[in-house]
Design a protein around this motif. Structure first.
Motif, PDB file in Angstrom:
ATOM      1  N   ASP A 211       0.791  -1.107   0.139  1.00 20.22           N
ATOM      2  CA  ASP A 211       0.044  -0.006   0.084  1.00 20.22           C
ATOM      3  C   ASP A 211       0.779   1.283  -0.011  1.00 20.22           C
ATOM      4  O   ASP A 211       0.448   2.417   0.417  1.00 20.22           O
ATOM      5  CB  ASP A 211      -0.988  -0.121   1.049  1.00 20.22           C
ATOM      6  N   LEU A 212       1.918   1.144  -0.616  1.00 20.68           N
ATOM      7  CA  LEU A 212       2.822   2.347  -0.635  1.00 20.68           C
ATOM      8  C   LEU A 212       2.079   3.533  -1.580  1.00 20.68           C
ATOM      9  O   LEU A 212       1.535   3.074  -2.787  1.00 20.68           O
ATOM     10  CB  LEU A 212       4.093   2.267  -1.585  1.00 20.68           C
ATOM     11  N   ASP A 213       1.796   4.627  -0.928  1.00 17.51           N
ATOM     12  CA  ASP A 213       1.010   5.600  -1.896  1.00 17.51           C
ATOM     13  C   ASP A 213       1.777   6.947  -1.887  1.00 17.51           C
ATOM     14  O   ASP A 213       2.377   7.428  -1.230  1.00 17.51           O
ATOM     15  CB  ASP A 213      -0.085   5.999  -0.869  1.00 17.51           C
ATOM     16  N   ARG A 214       1.958   7.250  -3.443  1.00 15.77           N
ATOM     17  CA  ARG A 214       2.933   8.217  -3.463  1.00 15.77           C
ATOM     18  C   ARG A 214       2.268   9.685  -3.054  1.00 15.77           C
ATOM     19  O   ARG A 214       2.926  10.644  -2.722  1.00 15.77           O
ATOM     20  CB  ARG A 214       2.969   8.602  -5.155  1.00 15.77           C
ATOM     21  N   GLU A 215       0.948   9.629  -3.199  1.00  9.17           N
ATOM     22  CA  GLU A 215       0.145  10.987  -2.640  1.00  9.17           C
ATOM     23  C   GLU A 215       0.251  11.253  -1.174  1.00  9.17           C
ATOM     24  O   GLU A 215       0.200  12.176  -0.856  1.00  9.17           O
ATOM     25  CB  GLU A 215      -1.202  10.768  -3.238  1.00  9.17           C
TER      26      GLU A 215
END
Length: 802
Positions: A222-226
């Motif tokens: 669940d890496l989220d750039r945002e």
């Protein structure tokens, strides 16, 4: 306590290693150890001793020794040593006397300094055994090695840092990010001092590292750039395979999270309002809306579309590639009277959708756009917008072709007037009723001349002609069978003299200017005047062609060289029309193969032997010659007529101006006698009053050359001249071959009688004439010669009679 235990363990390990190395050395020495005394050695032989040898080969010393006492390295010993101290041991070479000391009696070697394998891995020395009393060399000098035994005294180091890697957001667990690698200066071939394992000191919540390879992988999905676009991860490398007591080093790895299209577009507002006038042309921009997207780069590229049926029909939405805005434009003319407000739904969706994230939800968003239409005064509109009409080509002038209708779209509903744009109907073939819009024919139509007519009809408000609309109208002229079929060309065929019956000599086709809807169908037959023909037959092939065949055996050019075959062609109507064409068939001589050799017709023979170009050139030359001949003949006739007119004029002038008695009939210079000798056709004058003599009443010579008689006539009758002039005028009018000269210039008729008696002796040739010319003597001196002539002639006649 722990440190003491750790030191004890190291000592035990070193002893085990030393024992292992010594065992290997002992085996090596027993197998192939160097002989320190060789048979035949003079020194040894002199003393009478038996050959002996060294009992050592290689020593080991542990690096980084930290004890207070010198470190025992090993012992050198000669088998000739009996332990009485008579042998003296010495060493030389690298570190001898400084780093390494030897006990001269026992041969024990000790290291006095702390050694570092990473600086020097081994030392090469030489050993001697001497007699203590005589200092003589008892054994040959032998070389040996002291090897520095490695200990784990160097920590792993990351030499390629700093490290920067990247991974796409929402990558699955275990996705490889990058690889790090540490190096250890310890001996990789001995023990585990250089065996490195990797671990994560910081950032283990999101990333892992492979303990053997150093490959960093994601630990979560669940890496989220945002949310967070970069991570600082600390990686540790530990030697001794990660066992207790191993050394370690660390480095920081920067991991950048790259963007994926995991966020759908979103409109900031749920409704937008715009307004536009109803006369706005198609393509006019109404307004712009934009959806926001949290992604970056091409993941924010969008497309927009209309979702409802009304929006698709009335409006068009496009995407501005620079601003990613939706541009709404008019696609269909607006009408305030029909609908004042349009409500449409605009949808935004990403252009590039990653199929891996479709489960996250729909990557599109919708908003409502309200368009208000503003009212303006509009011109009339044609309804229905039909632009094609049809009319039969035989329609009478004034026939109705069709009716156009236009209505004022405004609420006021003004009356409409109609007209035809005459620039599109310059010949005024059609007219239109200004009030009803009925289009009628203004002239006779002919489909063969023009099958379609394109006109423009105008509709305007009755009280405001500036509000005008135009409609293009195409009028199709329907075909009527009013043209008979005709032969396609003036057919001309040839037949050999030795032709056989049934031989095909010509295939005939026809053309028809009409175009019936069901297609052409033609019927062929011989014309009625050819019913008695026994030479040729005509066969209708039923495909709009006919074939002409011979019907007899052989032909004779001497008897007849050309046959004219009339052919009757009838179309399928209605009504059925027909025409008769003539096929010219020439009889020709042929060779044995049937090739035409010669025909009686010069033109045909030339066409058979000459090329089309040469034949055309020859015909042009012949035509030029004919024109030249006709021109010469015309000029000659004109010249002759001109001369005749001049001669007549001269003759009349001589007659009118002749006022001199002259020399009588012998004078031929003052009077043109050729005019009197010209023969004029007066045969149409019948029964005229002659001047006497035997030629009266029927003698042509008398009619042509009737001379005046000097006979007094009480009444002058000019009717004979009038009749003669009328006849000559009629002849000149009816004769088309003569130039249009005035007939008065060509006639030379004096009439049938004269009021005075004739002076000529032409009619007095008869011997029985009783005429007396003695009265001429009384006419005066001017007629003296004439009186003498006639008097003399009279005397001669009397003498001859006597």
């Amino acid at each position: 306590m722990a440190k003491g235990l750790q030191g004890c363990c190291w000592t035990m390990l070193l002893l085990l290693c030393a024992i292992q190395e010594l065992g290997a050395w002992a085996m090596h020495t027993a197998a192939e150890g160097p002989d320190l005394g060789q048979p035949g050695d003079p020194t040894l032989l002199a003393s009478g001793r038996v050959k002996r040898g060294w009992v050592w080969n290689q020593f080991f010393v542990v690096e980084e020794y930290t004890g207070t006492e010198p470190l025992y390295v090993g012992k050198i010993h000669s088998d000739s040593d009996e332990g009485d101290g008579s042998i003296k041991y010495t060493i030389s070479g690298e570190g001898a006397g400084t780093i390494f000391l030897i006990d001269e009696i026992t041969g024990d070697i000790h290291a006095t300094e702390r050694l570092d394998r990473e600086q020097k891995t081994f030392y090469t020395l030489r050993a001697q055994a001497r007699d203590r009393q005589t200092d003589q060399l008892l054994e040959p000098e032998s070389e040996f090695i002291i090897k520095v035994q490695d200990i784990n005294d160097s920590e792993p180091r990351f030499l390629e840092g700093p490290y920067i890697g990247s991974v796409a957001e929402l990558s699955p667990i275990g996705t490889s990010v990058m690889q790090v690698m540490a190096s250890d200066a310890d001996d990789p071939t001995y023990g585990s001092s250089a065996r490195i394992v990797y671990s994560v000191l910081e950032g283990e919540q999101h990333f892992t590292v492979d303990s053997k390879t150093g490959v960093i992988r994601t630990a979560v999905a669940d890496l989220d750039r945002e949310t967070q676009d970069r991570y600082e991860v600390v990686i540790r490398a530990t030697d001794m395979a990660g066992q207790l007591g191993g050394l370690s080093g660390s480095t920081t790895v920067t991991i950048v999270v790259t963007d994926v299209n995991d966020n759908p577009p979103r409109f900031p507002q749920k409704m937008y309002q715009f307004s536009i006038v109803e006369t706005a042309p198609v393509g006019t921009a109404i307004g712009r809306v934009k959806a926001e997207d949290s992604d970056v780069g091409e993941n924010t590229d969008m497309t927009y579309q209309m979702k409802d049926e009304e929006g698709v029909e009335m409006f068009k939405v496009t995407t501005d590639s620079n601003t990613q805005e939706a541009v709404i434009t008019v696609q269909k003319p607006l009408d305030y009277e029909s609908k004042k407000v349009h409500t449409v739904v605009v949808e935004a969706l990403n252009k590039f959708v990653d199929p891996r994230f479709v489960d996250l939800g729909t990557f599109r968003d919708q908003t409502i756009v309200r368009v208000s239409v503003l009212d303006v005064d509009e011109p009339p509109e044609f309804w229905p917008p039909s632009n094609t009409m049809e009319v039969q080509e035989d329609a009478h002038v004034g026939s109705i072709v069709g009716v156009v209708t236009a209505l004022d779209p405004d609420t006021a509903n003004h009356p409409v007037r109609y007209a035809i744009d005459r620039s599109t109907d310059t010949e005024r073939i059609f007219d239109i009723d200004a009030n009803t819009g009925a289009i009628v024919t203004g002239k006779v139509l002919d489909r063969e001349t023009a099958g379609w007519h394109n006109i423009t009809v105008l509709a305007m408000e009755a009280d405001n002609h500036s509000q005008v609309s135009r409609a293009s109208l195409r009028i199709r002229i329907l075909d009527v069978n009013d043209n008979p079929p005709e032969l396609a060309t003036p057919y001309e065929a040839a037949v050999c003299e030795d032709a056989k019956p049934g031989q095909l000599i010509q295939t005939i086709s026809v053309v028809d200017r009409d175009e019936p809807q069901g297609g052409h169908r033609f019927y062929f037959t011989l014309a009625p005047e050819a019913t008695n023909n026994h030479h040729f037959s005509l066969l209708d092939v039923k495909d709009n062609t006919a074939a002409v065949h011979t019907q007899r055996v052989g032909f004779n050019r001497q008897e007849q060289d050309v046959y004219l075959l009339p052919i009757l062609v009838v179309d399928s109507g209605p009504p059925a029309l027909s025409s008769t064409g003539t096929l010219t068939i020439r009889v020709c001589g042929c060779d044995s193969t049937g090739a035409i050799q010669s025909c009686n017709s010069t033109a045909y023979a030339m066409s058979a032997t000459l090329s089309p170009g040469a034949l055309i050139a020859l015909l042009v030359c012949i035509l030029i010659l004919v024109v030249l001949v006709l021109l010469i003949l015309t000029l000659k006739r004109h010249h002759k007529s001109h001369l005749t007119s001049e001669d007549d004029e001269d003759m009349r002038d001589n007659v009118i101006k002749y006022n001199d008695e002259g020399g009588g009939e012998q004078d031929t210079e003052a009077y043109d006698m050729s005019a009197l000798r010209s023969l004029y056709d007066f045969s149409e004058i019948k029964g005229g009053d002659g001047g006497g003599g035997p030629g009266e009443g029927g003698n042509p010579a008398s009619e042509r050359h009737a001379l005046p008689q000097w006979v007094q006539s009480p009444d002058l009758d000019f009717s004979v001249f009038r009749d003669y002039i009328c006849r000559k005028v009629e002849q000149a009018d009816e004769d088309l071959s003569v130039p249009p000269y005035d007939s008065f210039q060509t006639y030379a008729f004096e009439g049938s009688d004269s009021p005075v008696p004739s002076l000529s002796s032409i009619n007095t040739w008869s011997s029985g004439s009783e005429q007396d010319f003695s009265y001429l003597g009384g006419w005066g001196p001017r007629f003296r010669q004439l009186a003498a002539l006639y008097a003399g002639r009279r005397g001669e006649e009397d003498s001859e009679e006597s």
